[in-house]
Scaffold this active site. Structure first.
Site, PDB file in Angstrom:
ATOM      1  N   ASP A 136       0.872  -1.187   0.000  1.00 48.53           N
ATOM      2  CA  ASP A 136       0.000   0.000   0.000  1.00 48.53           C
ATOM      3  C   ASP A 136       0.904   1.230   0.000  1.00 48.53           C
ATOM      4  OD1 ASP A 136      -3.244   0.294   1.249  1.00 48.53           O
ATOM      5  OD2 ASP A 136      -2.017   2.081   0.916  1.00 48.53           O
ATOM      6  N   SER A 191     -17.188  -3.203  -8.928  1.00 51.13           N
ATOM      7  CA  SER A 191     -18.215  -2.437  -8.224  1.00 51.13           C
ATOM      8  C   SER A 191     -19.549  -2.573  -8.950  1.00 51.13           C
ATOM      9  CB  SER A 191     -17.787  -0.966  -8.218  1.00 51.13           C
ATOM     10  OG  SER A 191     -18.865  -0.138  -7.851  1.00 51.13           O
ATOM     11  N   TYR A 244     -14.455   6.928 -12.862  1.00 48.26           N
ATOM     12  CA  TYR A 244     -14.195   5.846 -11.894  1.00 48.26           C
ATOM     13  C   TYR A 244     -14.824   4.546 -12.386  1.00 48.26           C
ATOM     14  CZ  TYR A 244     -15.029   2.816  -7.878  1.00 48.26           C
ATOM     15  OH  TYR A 244     -15.124   1.719  -7.045  1.00 48.26           O
ATOM     16  N   LYS A 275     -13.191   0.794 -13.880  1.00 47.37           N
ATOM     17  CA  LYS A 275     -13.533  -0.581 -13.448  1.00 47.37           C
ATOM     18  C   LYS A 275     -13.970  -1.422 -14.652  1.00 47.37           C
ATOM     19  CE  LYS A 275     -12.896  -0.128  -8.968  1.00 47.37           C
ATOM     20  NZ  LYS A 275     -11.724  -0.752  -8.323  1.00 47.37           N
ATOM     21  N   PHE A 320     -21.637  -4.192  -3.764  1.00 47.34           N
ATOM     22  CA  PHE A 320     -22.722  -3.224  -3.682  1.00 47.34           C
ATOM     23  C   PHE A 320     -22.285  -2.134  -2.691  1.00 47.34           C
ATOM     24  CE2 PHE A 320     -25.948  -4.351  -6.750  1.00 47.34           C
ATOM     25  CZ  PHE A 320     -25.240  -5.373  -7.370  1.00 47.34           C
ATOM     26  N   LEU A 373     -23.038   7.617   2.149  1.00 47.67           N
ATOM     27  CA  LEU A 373     -24.075   7.873   3.157  1.00 47.67           C
ATOM     28  C   LEU A 373     -23.670   7.462   4.572  1.00 47.67           C
ATOM     29  CD1 LEU A 373     -26.945   8.755   3.822  1.00 47.67           C
ATOM     30  CD2 LEU A 373     -27.724   6.449   3.175  1.00 47.67           C
ATOM     31  N   ARG A 409     -30.537   1.291  -1.694  1.00 47.55           N
ATOM     32  CA  ARG A 409     -29.278   0.613  -2.012  1.00 47.55           C
ATOM     33  C   ARG A 409     -29.189  -0.702  -1.250  1.00 47.55           C
ATOM     34  NH1 ARG A 409     -29.623   4.214  -4.953  1.00 47.55           N
ATOM     35  NH2 ARG A 409     -28.088   5.757  -5.644  1.00 47.55           N
ATOM     36  N   ARG A 417     -28.917  14.137  -6.071  1.00 44.80           N
ATOM     37  CA  ARG A 417     -27.512  14.255  -6.468  1.00 44.80           C
ATOM     38  C   ARG A 417     -27.401  13.802  -7.926  1.00 44.80           C
ATOM     39  NH1 ARG A 417     -23.122  10.797  -3.065  1.00 44.80           N
ATOM     40  NH2 ARG A 417     -24.333   9.071  -3.949  1.00 44.80           N
ATOM     41  N   PRO A 418     -26.800  14.635  -8.789  1.00 45.06           N
ATOM     42  CA  PRO A 418     -26.701  14.243 -10.198  1.00 45.06           C
ATOM     43  C   PRO A 418     -26.004  12.888 -10.329  1.00 45.06           C
ATOM     44  CG  PRO A 418     -25.921  16.495  -9.886  1.00 45.06           C
ATOM     45  CD  PRO A 418     -26.148  15.939  -8.516  1.00 45.06           C
TER      46      PRO A 418
HETATM   47  P1  NAD Z   1      -9.648   2.583   0.357  1.00 47.81           P
HETATM   48  O1  NAD Z   1      -9.282   3.862  -0.291  1.00 47.81           O
HETATM   49  O2  NAD Z   1      -9.959   2.586   1.803  1.00 47.81           O
HETATM   50  O3  NAD Z   1      -8.496   1.503   0.099  1.00 47.81           O
HETATM   51  C1  NAD Z   1      -7.666   1.523  -1.046  1.00 47.81           C
HETATM   52  C2  NAD Z   1      -6.235   1.412  -0.575  1.00 47.81           C
HETATM   53  O4  NAD Z   1      -5.376   1.385  -1.718  1.00 47.81           O
HETATM   54  C3  NAD Z   1      -5.784   2.603   0.279  1.00 47.81           C
HETATM   55  O5  NAD Z   1      -5.155   2.123   1.449  1.00 47.81           O
HETATM   56  C4  NAD Z   1      -4.796   3.379  -0.616  1.00 47.81           C
HETATM   57  O6  NAD Z   1      -3.780   3.993   0.139  1.00 47.81           O
HETATM   58  C5  NAD Z   1      -4.272   2.258  -1.500  1.00 47.81           C
HETATM   59  N1  NAD Z   1      -3.819   2.669  -2.824  1.00 47.81           N
HETATM   60  C6  NAD Z   1      -4.484   3.408  -3.760  1.00 47.81           C
HETATM   61  N2  NAD Z   1      -3.744   3.513  -4.882  1.00 47.81           N
HETATM   62  C7  NAD Z   1      -2.608   2.830  -4.662  1.00 47.81           C
HETATM   63  C8  NAD Z   1      -1.450   2.553  -5.444  1.00 47.81           C
HETATM   64  N3  NAD Z   1      -1.330   3.010  -6.697  1.00 47.81           N
HETATM   65  N4  NAD Z   1      -0.457   1.815  -4.898  1.00 47.81           N
HETATM   66  C9  NAD Z   1      -0.559   1.348  -3.631  1.00 47.81           C
HETATM   67  N5  NAD Z   1      -1.631   1.554  -2.852  1.00 47.81           N
HETATM   68  C10 NAD Z   1      -2.637   2.288  -3.362  1.00 47.81           C
HETATM   69  O7  NAD Z   1     -10.863   1.962  -0.478  1.00 47.81           O
HETATM   70  P2  NAD Z   1     -11.802   0.728  -0.155  1.00 47.81           P
HETATM   71  O8  NAD Z   1     -13.144   1.241   0.184  1.00 47.81           O
HETATM   72  O9  NAD Z   1     -11.142  -0.215   0.770  1.00 47.81           O
HETATM   73  O10 NAD Z   1     -11.911   0.104  -1.611  1.00 47.81           O
HETATM   74  C11 NAD Z   1     -11.043  -0.920  -2.051  1.00 47.81           C
HETATM   75  C12 NAD Z   1     -11.358  -1.257  -3.494  1.00 47.81           C
HETATM   76  O11 NAD Z   1     -12.725  -1.600  -3.627  1.00 47.81           O
HETATM   77  C13 NAD Z   1     -11.138  -0.096  -4.482  1.00 47.81           C
HETATM   78  O12 NAD Z   1     -10.591  -0.622  -5.661  1.00 47.81           O
HETATM   79  C14 NAD Z   1     -12.524   0.440  -4.727  1.00 47.81           C
HETATM   80  O13 NAD Z   1     -12.648   1.037  -5.984  1.00 47.81           O
HETATM   81  C15 NAD Z   1     -13.343  -0.828  -4.629  1.00 47.81           C
HETATM   82  N6  NAD Z   1     -14.752  -0.562  -4.250  1.00 47.81           N
HETATM   83  C16 NAD Z   1     -15.012   0.098  -3.089  1.00 47.81           C
HETATM   84  C17 NAD Z   1     -16.324   0.374  -2.743  1.00 47.81           C
HETATM   85  C18 NAD Z   1     -16.646   1.117  -1.468  1.00 47.81           C
HETATM   86  O14 NAD Z   1     -17.761   1.599  -1.339  1.00 47.81           O
HETATM   87  N7  NAD Z   1     -15.763   1.243  -0.522  1.00 47.81           N
HETATM   88  C19 NAD Z   1     -17.373  -0.043  -3.575  1.00 47.81           C
HETATM   89  C20 NAD Z   1     -17.064  -0.735  -4.745  1.00 47.81           C
HETATM   90  C21 NAD Z   1     -15.731  -0.991  -5.076  1.00 47.81           C
HETATM   91  C1  UD1 Z   2     -21.567   5.516  -4.682  1.00 47.37           C
HETATM   92  C2  UD1 Z   2     -20.949   5.619  -6.042  1.00 47.37           C
HETATM   93  C3  UD1 Z   2     -20.635   4.232  -6.553  1.00 47.37           C
HETATM   94  C4  UD1 Z   2     -19.772   3.460  -5.566  1.00 47.37           C
HETATM   95  C5  UD1 Z   2     -20.506   3.432  -4.226  1.00 47.37           C
HETATM   96  C6  UD1 Z   2     -19.750   2.742  -3.156  1.00 47.37           C
HETATM   97  C7  UD1 Z   2     -21.952   7.671  -6.959  1.00 47.37           C
HETATM   98  C8  UD1 Z   2     -22.871   8.235  -8.003  1.00 47.37           C
HETATM   99  N1  UD1 Z   2     -21.854   6.319  -6.917  1.00 47.37           N
HETATM  100  O1  UD1 Z   2     -22.752   4.788  -4.813  1.00 47.37           O
HETATM  101  O2  UD1 Z   2     -19.957   4.312  -7.784  1.00 47.37           O
HETATM  102  O3  UD1 Z   2     -19.558   2.135  -6.028  1.00 47.37           O
HETATM  103  O4  UD1 Z   2     -20.724   4.795  -3.817  1.00 47.37           O
HETATM  104  O5  UD1 Z   2     -18.592   3.468  -2.828  1.00 47.37           O
HETATM  105  O6  UD1 Z   2     -21.340   8.393  -6.200  1.00 47.37           O
HETATM  106  N2  UD1 Z   2     -26.972   9.950   0.043  1.00 47.37           N
HETATM  107  C9  UD1 Z   2     -27.572  11.005   0.686  1.00 47.37           C
HETATM  108  N3  UD1 Z   2     -26.786  11.920   1.324  1.00 47.37           N
HETATM  109  C10 UD1 Z   2     -25.415  11.813   1.372  1.00 47.37           C
HETATM  110  C11 UD1 Z   2     -24.809  10.725   0.715  1.00 47.37           C
HETATM  111  C12 UD1 Z   2     -25.609   9.816   0.050  1.00 47.37           C
HETATM  112  O7  UD1 Z   2     -28.800  11.119   0.669  1.00 47.37           O
HETATM  113  O8  UD1 Z   2     -24.764  12.683   1.950  1.00 47.37           O
HETATM  114  C13 UD1 Z   2     -27.822   8.947  -0.625  1.00 47.37           C
HETATM  115  C14 UD1 Z   2     -27.560   8.802  -2.117  1.00 47.37           C
HETATM  116  O9  UD1 Z   2     -28.341   9.688  -2.853  1.00 47.37           O
HETATM  117  C15 UD1 Z   2     -27.933   7.321  -2.345  1.00 47.37           C
HETATM  118  C16 UD1 Z   2     -27.568   6.641  -1.009  1.00 47.37           C
HETATM  119  O10 UD1 Z   2     -27.514   7.692  -0.047  1.00 47.37           O
HETATM  120  O11 UD1 Z   2     -29.314   7.193  -2.536  1.00 47.37           O
HETATM  121  C17 UD1 Z   2     -26.226   5.934  -1.048  1.00 47.37           C
HETATM  122  O12 UD1 Z   2     -25.230   6.840  -1.515  1.00 47.37           O
HETATM  123  P1  UD1 Z   2     -23.668   6.483  -1.477  1.00 47.37           P
HETATM  124  O13 UD1 Z   2     -23.296   5.958  -0.142  1.00 47.37           O
HETATM  125  O14 UD1 Z   2     -22.933   7.660  -1.987  1.00 47.37           O
HETATM  126  O15 UD1 Z   2     -23.547   5.245  -2.478  1.00 47.37           O
HETATM  127  P2  UD1 Z   2     -24.025   5.119  -4.026  1.00 47.37           P
HETATM  128  O16 UD1 Z   2     -24.591   6.363  -4.538  1.00 47.37           O
HETATM  129  O17 UD1 Z   2     -24.858   3.891  -4.105  1.00 47.37           O
END
Ligand code: NAD
Ligand code: UD1
Length: 346
Positions: free
Chosen positions: A33, A126, A150, A154, A185, A207, A238, A302-303
């Site tokens: 990392d 994702s 983003y 993916k 999700f 959220l 969600r 939110r757009p």
């Molecule tokens: P996070 O940001 O907490 O973790 C990602 C980690 O990767 C961090 O510790 C960051 O320092 C490290 N990192 C980023 N770029 C790097 C690089 N080039 N080299 C080395 N380290 C690097 O995110 P997370 O929520 O744990 O998500 C992990 C993965 O899951 C991501 O790929 C994200 O896109 C995917 N994902 C997350 C969510 C979510 O809601 N959290 C949803 C769908 C997919």
């Molecule tokens: C978002 C990302 C998605 C990503 C996912 C998990 C967008 C458009 N999509 O999804 O690509 O995989 O996060 O990281 O950003 N909400 C509020 N107030 C807030 C925040 C969120 O009402 O301050 C609502 C949103 O409108 C939505 C729900 O809460 O209905 C969940 O939002 P969020 O947690 O941002 O996740 P996603 O929009 O599903």
């Protein structure tokens, strides 16, 4: 010990929880990392929870020399690739940084995996790859699209990984690529101990961390983005999934890849619960279960948001023998346990 797993992004939110579950299941992890979105303190907490030191390399996954060193030092059986940038809004402002980080880290990783003869990969995809869903619940064979850089990163990576087993066939490779693309999700919650959890560096976009920061007094109130959707109460729906369930899904994917009967080629698999929860249902459950008020106001949509999004999780059950075990109450209780014990994060 069942095998050594290289975990890129293992200091992050989902990666840190996965390292704990891998240890519970008898795997050794090696973390790489660059701390671009995480804190070194996570490593102490992982050691505390797993009872052992997990080897750590501070490096950028785009750095092929660093990866070469890791593959020559450790006997890696498979890789889980979490490292990447993940904020949708930020990706619209700085698309090149997103493509550079997400694509080039995956390309460098796969090149070095191939050179080391390690061709078993679990990739963090994702639900965003489904774009604006035509039908619900979402099954893995539904059409894919991207609405922001983003999500597009993916999608491109998913496509790129699908090219690898196809090339194996052409090249007659006897160690073919096997990859599982896990489409998450909405990951929320924290480890039961309250020692590791989600710690957004800036204002949370998502959220659940926003709700918990309002509850702990770091933010004044939540803006609920829209109450006029065609959903149970007008607010967005969600499929929230507990991060520990999600972490266990990765262990199941690794078990599959290292088994005698692994997936063939590349398989995309949803990790969700199959249940939809609205914004107001989540806010109210958080406040009721934890006995803390969560101030909110209704704001504009939110757009880019969709009304509803939830998984069909049958494929994970049939292929990985995995299903989510924790519900919304566990998610809000564990989030608050983490947030109240670590009001400013790590
Ligand atoms: P996070 O940001 O907490 O973790 C990602 C980690 O990767 C961090 O510790 C960051 O320092 C490290 N990192 C980023 N770029 C790097 C690089 N080039 N080299 C080395 N380290 C690097 O995110 P997370 O929520 O744990 O998500 C992990 C993965 O899951 C991501 O790929 C994200 O896109 C995917 N994902 C997350 C969510 C979510 O809601 N959290 C949803 C769908 C997919
Ligand atoms: C978002 C990302 C998605 C990503 C996912 C998990 C967008 C458009 N999509 O999804 O690509 O995989 O996060 O990281 O950003 N909400 C509020 N107030 C807030 C925040 C969120 O009402 O301050 C609502 C949103 O409108 C939505 C729900 O809460 O209905 C969940 O939002 P969020 O947690 O941002 O996740 P996603 O929009 O599903």
């Amino acid at each position: 010990m069942k095998g050594t797993i290289l975990v890129t992004g293992g200091a992050g939110y989902i990666g840190s929880h996965t390292v704990i579950e891998l240890a519970e299941a008898g795997y050794q992890s090696v973390i790489v990392d660059n701390f671009s979105n995480s804190s070194p303190e996570v490593l102490n907490r992982i050691e505390e929870l797993s009872g052992k030191k997990v080897p750590f390399i501070k490096a950028d996954v785009r750095d092929r020399q660093a990866l070469k060193g890791i593959f020559s030092e450790y006997d890696i059986s498979a890789v889980i690739h979490f490292a990447g940038l993940k904020a949708v809004g930020e990706s619209c402002q700085m698309p090149l940084e997103y493509y550079d980080n997400n694509l080039n880290s995956t390309i460098a990783l796969c090149l070095e995996m191939q050179a080391a003869g390690v061709k078993r990969l679990v990739f963090s995809s994702s639900a965003t790859v489904y774009g604006d869903p035509e039908r619900l619940p979402l099954t893995e064979d539904m059409p894919l699209s991207a609405t922001n850089p983003y999500g597009r990163s993916k999608l491109i990576i998913e496509d790129m990984l699908r090219d690898l087993p196809a090339a194996d066939k052409l090249n007659g490779s006897d160690t073919p690529w096997q990859a599982i693309l896990l489409r998450y999700f909405n990951p929320v919650g924290a480890h039961k101990s309250g020692r590791i959890g989600e710690d957004p560096k800036d204002t949370p976009n998502n959220l659940m961390p926003y709700i918990s920061q309002v509850a702990v007094g770091r933010r004044e109130k939540l803006s609920v983005f829209g109450d006029d959707y065609d959903t149970i109460d007008g607010t967005g729906v969600r499929d929230y999934i507990h991060v520990v369930d999600l972490a266990k899904g990765h262990v199941s994917a690794i078990d599959n890849l290292l088994s005698d009967n692994p997936v063939t080629g590349v398989e995309a698999i949803n990790l969700g619960t199959g249940n939809g929860t609205s914004v107001l249902q989540l806010v109210n459950t958080f406040a009721e279960e934890n006995g803390v008020p969560v101030a909110y106001e209704i704001a504009a949509r939110r757009p880019g948001d969709v009304a509803a999004c939830y998984a069909n999780a049958d494929k994970a059950k049939s292929l990985l023998n995995w299903q989510a075990g924790l519900g919304i109450k566990d998610m809000v209780i564990d989030t608050w346990n983490w947030q109240s014990k670590n009001p400013s994060g790590y």
